[in-house]
Design an enzyme around this catalytic site. Structure first.
Site, PDB file in Angstrom:
ATOM      1  N   SER A 239       0.851  -1.194   0.000  1.00 52.15           N
ATOM      2  CA  SER A 239       0.000   0.000   0.000  1.00 52.15           C
ATOM      3  C   SER A 239       0.884   1.241   0.000  1.00 52.15           C
ATOM      4  CB  SER A 239      -0.906   0.003   1.221  1.00 52.15           C
ATOM      5  OG  SER A 239      -0.144   0.308   2.378  1.00 52.15           O
ATOM      6  N   LYS A 240       0.248   2.381  -0.129  1.00 47.07           N
ATOM      7  CA  LYS A 240       0.929   3.685  -0.163  1.00 47.07           C
ATOM      8  C   LYS A 240       1.930   3.863   0.979  1.00 47.07           C
ATOM      9  CE  LYS A 240      -1.218   6.493  -3.256  1.00 47.07           C
ATOM     10  NZ  LYS A 240      -0.488   5.679  -4.229  1.00 47.07           N
ATOM     11  N   ARG A 241       1.550   3.315   2.103  1.00 50.79           N
ATOM     12  CA  ARG A 241       2.374   3.410   3.300  1.00 50.79           C
ATOM     13  C   ARG A 241       3.786   2.849   3.049  1.00 50.79           C
ATOM     14  NH1 ARG A 241       2.483  -0.543   7.021  1.00 50.79           N
ATOM     15  NH2 ARG A 241       0.948  -1.899   6.025  1.00 50.79           N
TER      16      ARG A 241
END
Ligand code: GLU
Length: 455
Positions: A239-241
Site C-alpha cells: 500500500s501507499k504506506r
C-alpha cells in the site's frame, strides 16, 4: 493458439500489482507465440472512470505492454451476458429467484445467529415459479451442483478443491437485468477465446464459481494460474504506506520501464540467479511453471539497484532527452559530454537530473561542506590555477595532467586542489571526475565560475 488477457477494473491508475499481472500475461503469451488481450471491467458504474481507463492504458503503453487486439469494454457486452444467463435458464442450469432484499437480509441474519456462513438457502431452487409474488422482478441464479466438489487444477497453486455444499447458488443476472461480475468474466473469457487466466491469487476463491458456470454451459474451462500478490517489506499487502504503488509514481520518480519490468518479473518468478534480464530475455525464458507460491515482497532498494544497472546500459542520447524533460534550461551539449560519467552514479532519472543540475549553475546555496572548502587560502590557490587553465587544452587528459602538475608545484595533493575546485564549479562535494566535469563545462564557464568566487 494461446490467448491471455489482462482485465483491470478502471477504478484508479495502474497499480504495480496490476502491472505485475499484466506483465505475466503478456510474457506468457509472447513466450508461446500467442496473443495478449485487454478487457476493461467497467461494470461498476460508480467507480469506473474513463480517465482511469486512459491512465491504465497509458501506463501499460509506457511499460511497452501492448495488446494484440483493441481493448474490450465489459459494459458493452451486457446483452450477451444476459443471453448466456437465459440459456442457462432454458437448460435448467439456472432458475429465477423472487426473494426480496428483505428476505435475503433475514436469511443472512438467521445464518449468522446459527453460526453458519451467510449463504442463499435455495428457496426458489425447486419452488414452483407459479408461486412468484406479484410485482417483484426476479434475479437469475445458477443451479450449482450440491453434491461432490469443484476442483481446479491451478498452474501455480496446484489442485484446489471446494465442496459444492460450501458454494451457494450465485446470482448471474440481477433483477434489474444486469449481469453479476463473476458471470460476466466467464462469458467474456469464453467469447474472447482466452486459454489461460493468469491473475492475482485474491481471485482464487472466485474461480470455483466461475468454473461452475463453464461446466454448466458445457464450455471447456481455461487454464488458471493464480499468482501470489505483492506485499510490502513487512509482509502486509502493498500500500501507499510502503512507498510508490502506481506505475506513474515510479515513472515520475525516474525509473525506466525496462528496469521496472525487470524488477517485476523477478517477483514471484525466477530463472536461476539471473537478476538482470532484458525484455527479450524475459520473453525467451518466462513460463508459468517457474512461478512460485510464496508471496513476494516489494524491495524498493533493490528496484533502485536494478534501475541503476539499466540506466548505465541506456543510450546516452535517451538519457539526455530524459534529463532535459526535467531540466529544460540545461545545455544539451554539455550534458551529453558528461553523460557517460553522470550515469555511472545515478539510480534514477531524478537523481541523474539532480547530479547534472550544476551544469546550469553551481548549486545555490552551496552544500555546507562545499562552502567550507572555500577558505581564503583555497580561493587564492584557485586564483593561481586560473593562470594555468587559460593555457590548457580543455580535454579530460590535458586537464588532469595540468591539475596534477599544479598540485605538485604547490606541494599539495591532487585532492587539495580538486576538492575546492569542485566546490567552486558545482557547489557540491561530489560530481563526476573533475577533469571530465571541467571539459564538459568548457573554459569560459570554468574560468567564469572561479572568477565569481573572488567577487
Ligand atoms: N477486474 C479484476 C481486477 O481488477 C480482474 C478479474 C480477472 O482477472 O478475472 O481485479
Amino acid at each position: 493458439m494461446i490467448r491471455t488477457r489482462f482485465a483491470p477494473s478502471p477504478t484508479g491508475t495502474l497499480h504495480i500489482g496490476s502491472a505485475h499481472t499484466a506483465l505475466f500475461n503478456w510474457l506468457f503469451a509472447r513466450h508461446h507465440g500467442g496473443q495478449f488481450l485487454i478487457r476493461i471491467e467497467d461494470t461498476d458504474r460508480e467507480r469506473s472512470k474513463a480517465e482511469h481507463t486512459a491512465a491504465i492504458l497509458e501506463g501499460l503503453a509506457w511499460l511497452g505492454i501492448h495488446p494484440d487486439e483493441p481493448p474490450i469494454f465489459q459494459l458493452t457486452r451486457q446483452a450477451r451476458h444476459a443471453e448466456v444467463a437465459m440459456q442457462l435458464l432454458q437448460s435448467g442450469h439456472a432458475y429465477r429467484c423472487w426473494c426480496t432484499p428483505q428476505e435475503l437480509a433475514a436469511m443472512r441474519e438467521k445464518a449468522r445467529e446459527e453460526g453458519r456462513p451467510p449463504r442463499y438457502d435455495g428457496t426458489w431452487r425447486d419452488r414452483d415459479p407459479a408461486e412468484a409474488p406479484a410485482g417483484v422482478a426476479p434475479a437469475i441464479r445458477l443451479r450449482a451442483p450440491r453434491e461432490g466438489s469443484t476442483v481446479v487444477d491451478d498452474l501455480v497453486q496446484g489442485r484446489v478443491e471446494v465442496a459444492n455444499s460450501e458454494l451457494d447458488d450465485m446470482i448471474i443476472l440481477r433483477s434489474d437485468g444486469t449481469p453479476t461480475y463473476l458471470h460476466a468474466v466467464v462469458v467474456d473469457d469464453h467469447d474472447m477465446a482466452i486459454t489461460h487466466v493468469i491473475r492475482g491469487d485474491d481471485h482464487l476463491t472466485n474461480t470455483f464459481r466461475q468454473a461452475q458456470v463453464y461446466d454448466l454451459m458445457g464450455w471447456s474451462r481455461p487454464h488458471f494460474a493464480h499468482v501470489p500478490l505483492i506485499h510490502g517489506a513487512d509482509g502486509a499487502k502493498l500500500s501507499k504506506r510502503h512507498g510508490a504503488t502506481s506505475v506513474f509514481e515510479f515513472r515520475d520518480q525516474g525509473y525506466l520501464p525496462e528496469a521496472l519490468l525487470n524488477y517485476l518479473v523477478r517477483l514471484g518468478w525466477g530463472h536461476g540467479d539471473a537478476e538482470i534480464l532484458s525484455v527479450e530475455e524475459m520473453i525467451a525464458l518466462f513460463d508459468v511453471d517457474g512461478v512460485g507460491r510464496a508471496a513476494s515482497r516489494m524491495d524498493y532498494a533493490k528496484l533502485g539497484h536494478v534501475n541503476g544497472v539499466w540506466l548505465r546500459r541506456a543510450d546516452d542520447a535517451r538519457l539526455v532527452a530524459e534529463v532535459r524533460e526535467r531540466l529544460p534550461q540545461i545545455d544539451p551539449q554539455k550534458l551529453a559530454a558528461l553523460m557517460p560519467a553522470l550515469k555511472e552514479r545515478a539510480r534514477t532519472l531524478v537523481e541523474l537530473a539532480e547530479a547534472a543540475r550544476f551544469l546550469i549553475a553551481p548549486l545555490e546555496p552551496m552544500e555546507a561542506k562545499a562552502a567550507a572548502l572555500l577558505t581564503g587560502e583555497t580561493r587564492a590557490l584557485l586564483g593561481e590555477l586560473t593562470a594555468v587553465l587559460v593555457e590548457t587544452d580543455f580535454t579530460p587528459g590535458a586537464l588532469d595532467a595540468a591539475l596534477r602538475a599544479f598540485a605538485e608545484a604547490h606541494g599539495r595533493k591532487l585532492g587539495d586542489v580538486a576538492q575546492p575546485l569542485r566546490a567552486a564549479l558545482t557547489g557540491r562535494t561530489t560530481s563526476p571526475p573533475i577533469d571530465a566535469t571541467m571539459a564538459a563545462l568548457g573554459p569560459a564557464e570554468v574560468l567564469g565560475r572561479i572568477a565569481a568566487l573572488a567577487s
